[in-house]
Scaffold this active site. Structure first.
Site, PDB file in Angstrom:
ATOM      1  N   ASP A 128       0.856  -1.188   0.000  1.00 21.86           N
ATOM      2  CA  ASP A 128       0.000   0.000   0.000  1.00 21.86           C
ATOM      3  C   ASP A 128       0.892   1.237   0.000  1.00 21.86           C
ATOM      4  O   ASP A 128       1.670   1.455   0.930  1.00 21.86           O
ATOM      5  CB  ASP A 128      -0.895  -0.012   1.241  1.00 21.86           C
ATOM      6  CG  ASP A 128      -2.069   0.937   1.128  1.00 21.86           C
ATOM      7  OD1 ASP A 128      -2.126   1.688   0.129  1.00 21.86           O
ATOM      8  OD2 ASP A 128      -2.922   0.940   2.027  1.00 21.86           O
ATOM      9  N   ASP A 147      -3.058   2.509  -6.073  1.00 14.69           N
ATOM     10  CA  ASP A 147      -1.934   2.595  -5.140  1.00 14.69           C
ATOM     11  C   ASP A 147      -1.809   1.408  -4.199  1.00 14.69           C
ATOM     12  O   ASP A 147      -1.098   1.473  -3.196  1.00 14.69           O
ATOM     13  CB  ASP A 147      -2.033   3.881  -4.318  1.00 14.69           C
ATOM     14  CG  ASP A 147      -3.290   3.945  -3.464  1.00 14.69           C
ATOM     15  OD1 ASP A 147      -4.185   3.106  -3.667  1.00 14.69           O
ATOM     16  OD2 ASP A 147      -3.374   4.837  -2.596  1.00 14.69           O
ATOM     17  N   GLU A 148      -2.462   0.290  -4.497  1.00 13.09           N
ATOM     18  CA  GLU A 148      -2.312  -0.872  -3.631  1.00 13.09           C
ATOM     19  C   GLU A 148      -2.537  -2.158  -4.415  1.00 13.09           C
ATOM     20  O   GLU A 148      -3.244  -2.187  -5.420  1.00 13.09           O
ATOM     21  CB  GLU A 148      -3.257  -0.815  -2.431  1.00 13.09           C
ATOM     22  CG  GLU A 148      -4.717  -0.788  -2.784  1.00 13.09           C
ATOM     23  CD  GLU A 148      -5.611  -0.822  -1.545  1.00 13.09           C
ATOM     24  OE1 GLU A 148      -5.398  -1.705  -0.686  1.00 13.09           O
ATOM     25  OE2 GLU A 148      -6.516   0.017  -1.450  1.00 13.09           O
TER      26      GLU A 148
END
Length: 409
Positions: free
Chosen positions: A27, A121-122
């Protein structure tokens, strides 16, 4: 940006046995804001918000300095600026974040092809097939963080566990810029120290209901009979939370596939129960999608609404237009109709998203409808020009404006 309650007691060593922990959750920390700080290093240490300016739109990301003032994702910009008036506001630049995200995913792809991209973003990784080549899960996690920092200059937090749910909780407690291993044998001990609000699907309303029955932590939740939970939360949510409280999450890492689409979605820790608030989020997402379509010179024919309730039931609804478009007014007209036909989920909306599929180049020579005015897209294209010169917050739909509320006494 997760606002899930955490417990510092969980941010400690739970042992070093990673033999049965093949799941990594990577993350990026405050991703949009971290990318912006690469170009604005003078802003490091200051509260920075990425989103619309002058009270327009919603917060897309915020640095930890801004979060300390109560700023969170999906919050209206007016509320964010009321809470943190000294914050520096930067416009959203989706094209930049998408390019950096692709670089992050390329690094993760060097570890394993069993990669599930959850959002920009993860991602989850199943590293069981990478051990012989790269070492143990902990060694792999260190490699990932070193490579992302070294190549891109960005921080990433990594959670390591035997299931996706616990790995995600571990990465949340590793933040900012950390790593946390939860050995398989320590799963229940790790979960037991967490507040009940850390569980997926437990927002403020559910937490209050559980608290009325004396259930304030996961230890108590796990010990509660599922039939009692059904009376408190309903059947689906009760069984879902009962399983998670015992570390049960059989979902495998599912390999992500590239889609020919443009979209955006937002996950809310505090579920949205007001449909007008949800409508504003969707309108903002429609304008984001349309602007990105125009930015890359494409149009889309199919509009998709995605919604997830507090009970984690996810529904998607779509409608195909008679002609492709790159205008927010067309996209939102469909999204609004789909949303109006969508029943309110118990506990509110945990996720909302808008996606446009069936893309084609804007210069492919698509014939206009006979009654279509070629000037109808002029306002949005003019707004693009204004934003390009003055920033994303320079202009926005009137319905996304909220007058800041005076602070409470």
């Amino acid at each position: 940006m997760s606002r899930a309650p955490r417990n510092e007691a969980a941010r400690r060593s739970w042992g070093d046995d990673d033999s049965a922990t093949n799941i990594l959750h990577v993350d990026m920390d405050a991703f949009f804001a971290a990318v912006e700080l690469l170009e604005h290093p003078e802003l490091r240490g200051r509260p920075v918000i990425v989103g619309g300016a002058d009270g327009r739109g919603v917060v897309s990301a915020a640095t930890y300095e801004a979060r300390a003032w109560g700023v969170s994702s999906a919050m209206s910009m007016a509320e964010a600026m009321r809470r943190c008036p000294q914050a520096v506001v930067l416009p959203v630049r989706h094209g930049v974040y998408s390019r950096v995200s692709a670089q992050v995913m390329e690094i993760l792809g060097e570890v394993t092809p069993v990669l599930e991209r959850v959002s920009i973003d993860e991602a989850f990784l199943d590293v069981s097939g990478s051990r012989r080549r790269m070492g143990s899960p902990v060694q792999i996690a260190h490699w990932v963080r070193t490579q992302v920092r070294g190549r891109l200059g960005l921080p990433a937090s990594v959670g390591i566990a035997s299931t996706k749910f616990v790995a995600k909780l571990a990465s949340s407690h590793a933040k900012p810029d950390g790593l946390l291993l939860v050995p398989a044998a320590a799963t229940q001990d790790f979960l037991d120290v967490l507040p009940v609000g850390a569980m997926w699907g437990v927002g403020d309303k559910s937490a209050r209901e559980l608290a009325r029955w004396g259930i304030t932590d996961v230890r108590t939740l796990a010990a509660t009979d599922v039939r009692r939970l059904e009376r408190i939360l309903g059947t689906a949510a009760a069984h879902h939370l009962h399983d998670l409280a015992h570390g049960i999450d059989p979902r495998p890492v599912t390999v992500s596939r590239e889609e020919k689409s443009v979209g955006t979605e937002s996950t809310f820790f505090d579920t949205i129960t007001d449909r007008e608030d949800a409508r504003r989020v969707l309108l903002d997402q429609c304008h984001q999608c349309a602007a990105r379509l125009r930015q890359v010179g494409t149009r889309g024919r199919t509009v998709v609404l995605k919604a997830r309730g507090a009970d984690f039931v996810t529904v998607t609804r779509s409608r195909t237009l008679s002609a492709p478009t790159d205008l927010a007014r067309d996209i939102f007209a469909v999204i609004e109709a789909l949303f109006d036909a969508l029943p309110q989920p118990p506990g509110g909306f945990r996720l909302l998203g808008v996606r446009v599929e069936g893309l084609s180049r804007a210069d492919d020579g698509v014939q206009l409808l006979l009654d279509e005015d070629p000037r109808r897209g002029a306002p949005e294209r003019a707004a693009d020009a204004v934003r390009a010169r003055w920033g994303r917050g320079a202009v926005a739909p009137a319905s996304l404006l909220r007058s800041p509320q005076p602070p409470e006494d």
